[in-house]
Design an enzyme around this catalytic site. Structure first.
Site, PDB file in Angstrom:
ATOM      1  N   LYS A 345       0.898  -1.086   0.197  1.00 17.18           N
ATOM      2  CA  LYS A 345       0.009  -0.035   0.098  1.00 17.18           C
ATOM      3  C   LYS A 345       0.941   1.247   0.049  1.00 17.18           C
ATOM      4  CE  LYS A 345      -3.234  -2.304   2.997  1.00 17.18           C
ATOM      5  NZ  LYS A 345      -3.546  -2.495   4.280  1.00 17.18           N
ATOM      6  N   GLU A 398       7.909   2.864  -6.969  1.00 15.64           N
ATOM      7  CA  GLU A 398       8.288   2.469  -5.581  1.00 15.64           C
ATOM      8  C   GLU A 398       8.101   3.707  -4.658  1.00 15.64           C
ATOM      9  OE1 GLU A 398       8.355  -0.195  -3.866  1.00 15.64           O
ATOM     10  OE2 GLU A 398       9.758  -1.726  -4.765  1.00 15.64           O
ATOM     11  N   ASP A 399       7.714   3.372  -3.461  1.00 12.10           N
ATOM     12  CA  ASP A 399       7.928   4.058  -2.188  1.00 12.10           C
ATOM     13  C   ASP A 399       9.191   4.402  -1.917  1.00 12.10           C
ATOM     14  OD1 ASP A 399       7.792   1.658  -1.414  1.00 12.10           O
ATOM     15  OD2 ASP A 399       6.192   1.977  -0.020  1.00 12.10           O
ATOM     16  N   ASP A 402      15.046  -0.365  -0.094  1.00 13.02           N
ATOM     17  CA  ASP A 402      16.010  -0.461   1.061  1.00 13.02           C
ATOM     18  C   ASP A 402      16.825  -1.475   0.831  1.00 13.02           C
ATOM     19  OD1 ASP A 402      16.823  -0.850   3.738  1.00 13.02           O
ATOM     20  OD2 ASP A 402      14.990  -1.485   4.569  1.00 13.02           O
ATOM     21  N   PHE A 451      14.467   4.511   9.844  1.00 11.48           N
ATOM     22  CA  PHE A 451      13.062   4.229   9.440  1.00 11.48           C
ATOM     23  C   PHE A 451      12.238   5.349   9.328  1.00 11.48           C
ATOM     24  CE2 PHE A 451       8.990   2.233   9.796  1.00 11.48           C
ATOM     25  CZ  PHE A 451       9.083   1.030   9.210  1.00 11.48           C
ATOM     26  N   VAL A 452      11.712   5.396   8.212  1.00 13.70           N
ATOM     27  CA  VAL A 452      10.792   6.742   7.661  1.00 13.70           C
ATOM     28  C   VAL A 452       9.356   6.435   7.435  1.00 13.70           C
ATOM     29  CG1 VAL A 452      12.736   7.820   6.584  1.00 13.70           C
ATOM     30  CG2 VAL A 452      11.261   6.386   5.265  1.00 13.70           C
ATOM     31  N   ASP A 458       4.521   3.291   6.264  1.00 10.14           N
ATOM     32  CA  ASP A 458       3.573   2.917   7.603  1.00 10.14           C
ATOM     33  C   ASP A 458       4.791   2.543   8.372  1.00 10.14           C
ATOM     34  OD1 ASP A 458       3.959   0.460   6.399  1.00 10.14           O
ATOM     35  OD2 ASP A 458       2.647  -0.420   7.815  1.00 10.14           O
ATOM     36  N   ARG A 464       0.638   6.520   7.597  1.00  8.00           N
ATOM     37  CA  ARG A 464       0.584   6.522   6.159  1.00  8.00           C
ATOM     38  C   ARG A 464      -0.227   7.896   5.841  1.00  8.00           C
ATOM     39  NH1 ARG A 464       1.676   1.572   3.762  1.00  8.00           N
ATOM     40  NH2 ARG A 464       0.738  -0.160   4.841  1.00  8.00           N
TER      41      ARG A 464
HETATM   42  P1  5GP Z   1      13.411  -3.789   0.610  1.00 13.86           P
HETATM   43  O1  5GP Z   1      13.035  -5.162  -0.097  1.00 13.86           O
HETATM   44  O2  5GP Z   1      14.097  -2.672  -0.331  1.00 13.86           O
HETATM   45  O3  5GP Z   1      14.252  -4.132   1.780  1.00 13.86           O
HETATM   46  O4  5GP Z   1      12.049  -3.084   1.258  1.00 13.86           O
HETATM   47  C1  5GP Z   1      11.385  -2.611   0.541  1.00 13.86           C
HETATM   48  C2  5GP Z   1       9.837  -2.433   1.311  1.00 13.86           C
HETATM   49  O5  5GP Z   1      10.094  -2.343   2.761  1.00 13.86           O
HETATM   50  C3  5GP Z   1       9.354  -1.065   0.978  1.00 13.86           C
HETATM   51  O6  5GP Z   1       8.485  -0.947  -0.054  1.00 13.86           O
HETATM   52  C4  5GP Z   1       8.659  -0.823   2.432  1.00 13.86           C
HETATM   53  O7  5GP Z   1       7.145  -1.251   2.315  1.00 13.86           O
HETATM   54  C5  5GP Z   1       9.439  -1.187   3.385  1.00 13.86           C
HETATM   55  N1  5GP Z   1      10.561  -0.375   3.952  1.00 13.86           N
HETATM   56  C6  5GP Z   1      11.770  -0.228   3.836  1.00 13.86           C
HETATM   57  N2  5GP Z   1      12.365   0.630   4.436  1.00 13.86           N
HETATM   58  C7  5GP Z   1      11.268   1.557   5.113  1.00 13.86           C
HETATM   59  C8  5GP Z   1      11.234   2.404   5.886  1.00 13.86           C
HETATM   60  O8  5GP Z   1      12.165   3.253   6.170  1.00 13.86           O
HETATM   61  N3  5GP Z   1       9.934   2.912   6.320  1.00 13.86           N
HETATM   62  C9  5GP Z   1       8.823   1.981   5.932  1.00 13.86           C
HETATM   63  N4  5GP Z   1       7.626   2.565   6.435  1.00 13.86           N
HETATM   64  N5  5GP Z   1       8.950   1.028   5.169  1.00 13.86           N
HETATM   65  C10 5GP Z   1      10.172   0.709   4.693  1.00 13.86           C
END
Ligand code: 5GP
Length: 483
Positions: A345, A398-399, A402, A451-452, A458, A464
């Site tokens: 979401k 993508e939001d 990470d 962590f944002v 969220d 959110r």
């Molecule tokens: P990745 O697979 O790149 O480690 O993580 C991607 C997903 O992890 C993102 O789409 C998001 O849902 C969540 N995520 C990663 N870092 C953060 C963060 O700092 N804050 C939040 N709210 N979600 C995060």
């Protein structure tokens, strides 16, 4: 359908030509798998190599199989059709019912009916296997089996040559960089212990589970790097915890007290100096706890949050950046139609604002996936695309990226649909924590390793709706728990 000797002959001719080329082992094996599958008129083919201790089978070449089926990780050699490794040809008429199949439920979801497997023999011993798969139940003729055995013989030569090449290359680098090292020592150190039954530390097991979830193949402590010599004797070595073959990266997970980190960092610096071609990443206890906390696990997973500590990007700053990104995207795709794809979401705010600013025709599709739950599952697409993207220009929105594991998985899924092009636009890039180097074409902001929340992002379902992006109160990071 009959498969003529002629088609087998021309497939063998094509395969032998490529075996002699300078392509990498993986590319050669993928080529062999493709030509084998096409000549046999089967739906998929997989070439597997057995590790030195004969415990695991690793996929080195594939054709026509879905990610889910392939990336189940290395197969346990004792459980997965062990007869093949004993030199037998194995035929499975119905993979969903046969008890010799290790993951019958996956065979079922992937629609695999029959399997034919033959051993790859090197000097009379099994060193790997080739398996072919069909969607419709199928019987195989003697000509089919004999063709597959010929391909297996070719694979044996490819495997042996790759191993020799690896040793020679290693030997060469070793000799030039450090005269005191002897080739015999180097080859002795190329040990290949895969999938241990026990891990040295529980956090390693947690990390392996996380990799499994994202279908990232891993090897445990596969290689030791000599760091110091006295005469011909190696007096110091370093063995990273994991190697991720597809990403070509070693991971050292350190859950030690932070003061011991200095020593680890020294070793890593040495590795980087002595082996500049080797990519090693260190994940500290703190990093790892933060990674797990993202999914509500680990020592920080249950932490209570007071609220937002500080605003990182205001609503106005976000809108300004989105206008710039939209201009670039509209210019790059001028005259074309674009499909925007987002994952629910977290992306909703960004997707909504981005598409309103684009001046080219776009369609929008949304997917949903399951996130890591520590329960031995792999990523599940819980909502797939509404429309086909084959031949379309696709922009994955993508939001935040990470570790890159989610995006890597999704890009694999999308590219299997053969879009005309596939690019990525992310609002936030948390580059410091990247494990998988996924290409990012449009980036809003690079954010620090914090962590944002807000603007769609969220923490446990909340925050959110904040119109800005903020960092959570440091309460979340209880440093004393991590030391
Ligand atoms: P990745 O697979 O790149 O480690 O993580 C991607 C997903 O992890 C993102 O789409 C998001 O849902 C969540 N995520 C990663 N870092 C953060 C963060 O700092 N804050 C939040 N709210 N979600 C995060």
């Amino acid at each position: 359908m009959s498969r003529s000797r002629g088609s087998y002959y021309s497939a063998l001719k094509r395969i032998t030509r490529v075996v002699n080329s300078a392509l990498s082992l993986r590319k050669i094996c993928n080529y062999i798998a493709k030509n084998t599958a096409r000549a046999m008129q089967v739906n998929g083919c997989r070439i597997l190599s057995l590790n030195a201790r004969k415990e695991y089978l690793i996929t080195v070449g594939t054709y026509g199989l879905s990610d889910l089926y392939l990336k189940k990780g290395p197969l346990d050699a004792r459980k997965s059709l062990p007869d093949i490794l004993e030199g037998k040809i194995v035929f499975i008429a119905d993979a969903t019912k046969d008890e010799r199949i290790q993951h019958p439920q996956i065979a079922q979801t992937q629609g695999i009916a029959s399997i034919l497997g033959v051993p790859v023999l090197g000097k009379g011993e099994a060193i790997g296997e080739i398996r072919v798969y069909t969607r419709e139940p199928r019987k195989f003729s003697e000509a089919d089996k004999s063709f597959l055995l010929s391909v297996a013989n070719i694979c044996a030569v490819v495997f042996e040559r790759a191993e020799l090449h690896q040793l020679l290359e290693q030997d060469y680098k070793t000799q030039t960089r450090e005269k005191r090292r002897k080739s015999s020592q180097v080859s002795a150190l190329l040990n290949t212990h895969l999938r241990p039954t026990t891990f040295a530390h529980p956090s390693e097991e947690d990390f392996a589970k996380l990799l499994d979830f994202y279908c990232i193949e891993w090897l445990y402590e596969p290689r030791s790097f000599p760091l110091k010599w006295e005469g011909d004797k190696i007096v110091e070595m370093f063995t990273p915890d994991f190697y991720l073959p597809e990403l070509d990266v070693y991971i050292e997970l350190t859950t030690l007290k932070q003061n011991l980190l200095t020593e680890k960092n020294r070793k890593l610096r040495q590795i980087r100096q002595l082996y500049p071609e080797v990519n090693v990443k260190l994940i500290t206890k703190n990093d790892f706890a933060k990674l797990l906390a993202k999914y509500g696990y680990g020592p920080l997973g249950e932490a209570k949050v007071e609220g937002v500590d500080r605003v990182l990007y205001s609503h106005a700053q976000i809108q300004r950046r989105i206008r710039t990104l939209s201009r670039h995207i509209s210019r790059d795709y001028a005259g074309q139609r674009l499909v925007l794809i987002g994952i629910l979401k977290g992306v909703v705010c960004f997707m909504a604002d981005l598409m309103q600013n684009l001046s080219i025709p776009v369609t929008v599709d949304l997917m949903a996936i399951s996130y890591y739950g520590g329960d031995g599952q792999v990523v599940k697409i819980t909502r797939d695309l509404d429309s086909s993207i084959t031949g379309q220009h696709v922009l994955m929105v993508e939001d935040i990226v990470d570790t890159g594991m989610t995006l890597n998985y999704i890009l694999g899924h999308l590219s299997a649909h053969n879009p005309a092009s596939l690019r990525v636009c992310t609002l936030l890039d948390k580059r410091a924590r990247r494990l998988v180097n996924v290409p990012l074409d449009y980036v809003g902001f690079e954010v620090p390793d914090e962590f944002v929340v807000g603007y769609g992002l969220d923490y446990k379902g909340e925050y959110r709706n904040l119109p800005f992006i903020g960092i959570l109160h440091p309460e979340l990071i209880k440093d004393d728990e991590l030391q």
